[in-house]
Design a protein around this motif. Sequence first.
Motif: not given
Length: 160
Positions: A7-8, A113-114, A121-126, A128-133
């Motif tokens: 990620m970094v 951030l999203p 970061e190519n993170k899936p939306l789901k 991101i939703a979980n990480d950011l609650n």
Amino acid sequence: MKRYEGMVYSQARKAFLTKEEAEDFTQDVFLKAYESLSQFRGEAQFSTWLFQIAKFHITKVNKKKSHIQADWTEDVATVPDNSKPSTVEVLDKEETHHILHSLICKLPKSYQLPIRLHYFENKPLKEIANDLNIKLGTIKSHISRGKELLRKWWSHEIEG
């Protein structure tokens, strides 16, 4: 470190021209995070906290580099040389990246951030939703609204 290194590093590769600079920067971010570990309160995900450290330090480094590059760009423009188009292309790409970064920084925090996590970061939306609650629909909405603002600001930036 192994868990978050990608990620970094991916953020660093977008901010720096060489692989070596990105690797050095990645190490610096983890060193800063280690030194600041006592300040991590656990109110957000560790990845979010680490991402903010990286973002802050990229901004700090880019500010220093922009002063140096402004002088260097003027010198390069006055010297005729066949290799200059590639140098100009590199500077144009860096300037475009800088403009985009500054526009993203102007977005409301709930959009920033999203967008960064999904597109950089190519993170899936789901995830991101979980990480950011935050609910998935809200994440989608924030990204959509943020992109719309970026389009509007980008066209103003290019035309203006």
